[in-house]
Design a protein around this motif. Structure first.
Motif, PDB file in Angstrom:
ATOM      1  N   ASN A 109       7.954  28.256   1.789  1.00 25.87           N
ATOM      2  CA  ASN A 109       8.972  28.486   2.813  1.00 25.87           C
ATOM      3  C   ASN A 109       9.570  27.175   3.307  1.00 25.87           C
ATOM      4  O   ASN A 109      10.767  27.097   3.614  1.00 25.87           O
ATOM      5  CB  ASN A 109       8.377  29.270   3.981  1.00 25.87           C
ATOM      6  CG  ASN A 109       8.275  30.751   3.677  1.00 25.87           C
ATOM      7  OD1 ASN A 109       8.517  31.176   2.553  1.00 25.87           O
ATOM      8  ND2 ASN A 109       7.921  31.544   4.666  1.00 25.87           N
ATOM      9  N   MET A 110       8.732  26.145   3.380  1.00 28.00           N
ATOM     10  CA  MET A 110       9.248  24.818   3.732  1.00 28.00           C
ATOM     11  C   MET A 110      10.248  24.332   2.688  1.00 28.00           C
ATOM     12  O   MET A 110      11.288  23.758   3.020  1.00 28.00           O
ATOM     13  CB  MET A 110       8.099  23.803   3.829  1.00 28.00           C
ATOM     14  CG  MET A 110       7.373  23.820   5.155  1.00 28.00           C
ATOM     15  SD  MET A 110       6.095  22.545   5.210  1.00 28.00           S
ATOM     16  CE  MET A 110       7.089  21.078   5.279  1.00 28.00           C
ATOM     17  N   ILE A 111       9.927  24.576   1.425  1.00 25.61           N
ATOM     18  CA  ILE A 111      10.822  24.176   0.333  1.00 25.61           C
ATOM     19  C   ILE A 111      12.172  24.874   0.489  1.00 25.61           C
ATOM     20  O   ILE A 111      13.227  24.272   0.267  1.00 25.61           O
ATOM     21  CB  ILE A 111      10.163  24.502  -1.029  1.00 25.61           C
ATOM     22  CG1 ILE A 111       9.034  23.505  -1.302  1.00 25.61           C
ATOM     23  CG2 ILE A 111      11.187  24.478  -2.160  1.00 25.61           C
ATOM     24  CD1 ILE A 111       8.179  23.843  -2.514  1.00 25.61           C
ATOM     25  N   GLU A 112      12.145  26.141   0.898  1.00 28.45           N
ATOM     26  CA  GLU A 112      13.390  26.890   1.149  1.00 28.45           C
ATOM     27  C   GLU A 112      14.183  26.222   2.274  1.00 28.45           C
ATOM     28  O   GLU A 112      15.402  26.058   2.185  1.00 28.45           O
ATOM     29  CB  GLU A 112      13.053  28.329   1.512  1.00 28.45           C
ATOM     30  CG  GLU A 112      14.229  29.280   1.513  1.00 28.45           C
ATOM     31  CD  GLU A 112      14.712  29.647   0.129  1.00 28.45           C
ATOM     32  OE1 GLU A 112      15.925  29.492  -0.131  1.00 28.45           O
ATOM     33  OE2 GLU A 112      13.889  30.090  -0.699  1.00 28.45           O
ATOM     34  N   ALA A 113      13.485  25.842   3.340  1.00 24.29           N
ATOM     35  CA  ALA A 113      14.156  25.188   4.477  1.00 24.29           C
ATOM     36  C   ALA A 113      14.709  23.819   4.085  1.00 24.29           C
ATOM     37  O   ALA A 113      15.820  23.449   4.488  1.00 24.29           O
ATOM     38  CB  ALA A 113      13.174  25.047   5.647  1.00 24.29           C
ATOM     39  N   PHE A 114      13.948  23.062   3.293  1.00 24.23           N
ATOM     40  CA  PHE A 114      14.431  21.762   2.812  1.00 24.23           C
ATOM     41  C   PHE A 114      15.672  21.939   1.931  1.00 24.23           C
ATOM     42  O   PHE A 114      16.609  21.141   1.990  1.00 24.23           O
ATOM     43  CB  PHE A 114      13.340  21.044   2.011  1.00 24.23           C
ATOM     44  CG  PHE A 114      12.247  20.431   2.851  1.00 24.23           C
ATOM     45  CD1 PHE A 114      12.560  19.628   3.944  1.00 24.23           C
ATOM     46  CD2 PHE A 114      10.913  20.647   2.545  1.00 24.23           C
ATOM     47  CE1 PHE A 114      11.555  19.051   4.724  1.00 24.23           C
ATOM     48  CE2 PHE A 114       9.900  20.087   3.313  1.00 24.23           C
ATOM     49  CZ  PHE A 114      10.225  19.283   4.403  1.00 24.23           C
ATOM     50  N   ASN A 115      15.672  23.004   1.130  1.00 22.90           N
ATOM     51  CA  ASN A 115      16.822  23.278   0.266  1.00 22.90           C
ATOM     52  C   ASN A 115      18.059  23.587   1.104  1.00 22.90           C
ATOM     53  O   ASN A 115      19.159  23.099   0.818  1.00 22.90           O
ATOM     54  CB  ASN A 115      16.505  24.457  -0.657  1.00 22.90           C
ATOM     55  CG  ASN A 115      17.605  24.728  -1.656  1.00 22.90           C
ATOM     56  OD1 ASN A 115      18.010  23.843  -2.415  1.00 22.90           O
ATOM     57  ND2 ASN A 115      18.096  25.948  -1.686  1.00 22.90           N
ATOM     58  N   ASN A 116      17.877  24.379   2.154  1.00 23.05           N
ATOM     59  CA  ASN A 116      18.993  24.688   3.055  1.00 23.05           C
ATOM     60  C   ASN A 116      19.528  23.433   3.730  1.00 23.05           C
ATOM     61  O   ASN A 116      20.719  23.342   4.048  1.00 23.05           O
ATOM     62  CB  ASN A 116      18.545  25.682   4.127  1.00 23.05           C
ATOM     63  CG  ASN A 116      18.178  27.035   3.557  1.00 23.05           C
ATOM     64  OD1 ASN A 116      18.599  27.385   2.456  1.00 23.05           O
ATOM     65  ND2 ASN A 116      17.381  27.805   4.281  1.00 23.05           N
TER      66      ASN A 116
END
Length: 224
Positions: free
Chosen positions: A106-113
């Protein structure tokens, strides 16, 4: 029944038909009421997402547990507040759950955003060997981050894992575009033709959901 002040006729039903009456009461007045309250709460959170945040913040103030931190971080991610999501995910990882796959993905998703590609690479490295990483969206995002960092062969190696039939339509379109950018037209064409063929067997809800993706696939196929 007395506690919730339900109509008096329930007294007669419960007293004269104790087993059946009690079952009818529990099903209609207790369990259905709880379901209704849960649905109402979910609708309220959709209409007013900040209320959900405030409720979860109160829970965290009451008990600063790992799960409360993660729940609040998830809520921030849902409304697109990536910085606060990342902050609370990191706080959760500071405890005894440093290799928690769910939190890191989920952190990776936030970093991608947030277009923070270096952080994606850093955290993805820590879960690469996890069984759930392969063929996941986290691996797809990792591949995109590798592309941004100029590591094209590694990027392709990770992006191709997302090419799974009857799934990941948006991601596979992105992968096909990546292949086209590397002049691998035949590979790209195969993926696009697969998506086009699969779209003929989609359910109506999925056709609506992926309408723009399918339209873009058909448009690109016309130019190859």
């Amino acid at each position: 029944m007395i506690k919730y002040r339900n109509p008096y006729y329930w007294i007669f039903l419960i007293l004269f038909l104790p087993v059946i009456g009690s079952i009818i009461y529990l099903v209609t007045q207790v369990y259905n009421k709880r379901d209704a309250e849960k649905i109402t709460s979910e609708i309220t959170h959709i209409i007013n997402p900040t209320k959900k945040i405030k409720d979860l913040e109160k829970q965290l103030e009451f008990s600063e547990s790992y799960q409360n931190l993660v729940n609040l971080a998830d809520a921030y991610l849902e409304i697109g507040d990536n910085q606060n999501a990342i902050k609370h995910y990191k706080e959760a990882l500071d405890g005894n759950f440093q290799n928690d796959f769910y939190v890191i993905k989920n952190m990776i998703e936030a970093f991608n955003n947030s277009e923070d590609y270096k952080s994606i690479l850093e955290y993805a490295e820590s879960i690469k060997t996890h069984s759930e990483f392969k063929k996941s969206r986290a691996q797809f995002i990792y591949g995109l981050a590798l592309e941004k960092e100029g590591k094209l062969d590694e990027a392709e190696e990770n992006l191709k894992c997302i090419d799974v039939r009857f799934s990941f339509y948006n991601e596979r379109l992105v992968y096909a575009k990546f292949l086209l950018s590397r002049n691998k037209r035949e590979k790209a064409k195969d993926i696009l033709e697969s998506i086009s063929s699969e779209s003929q067997h989609m359910t109506k809800p999925n056709k609506r959901l992926y309408r723009l993706t399918i339209a873009e696939v058909e448009k690109i196929l016309q130019t190859i």
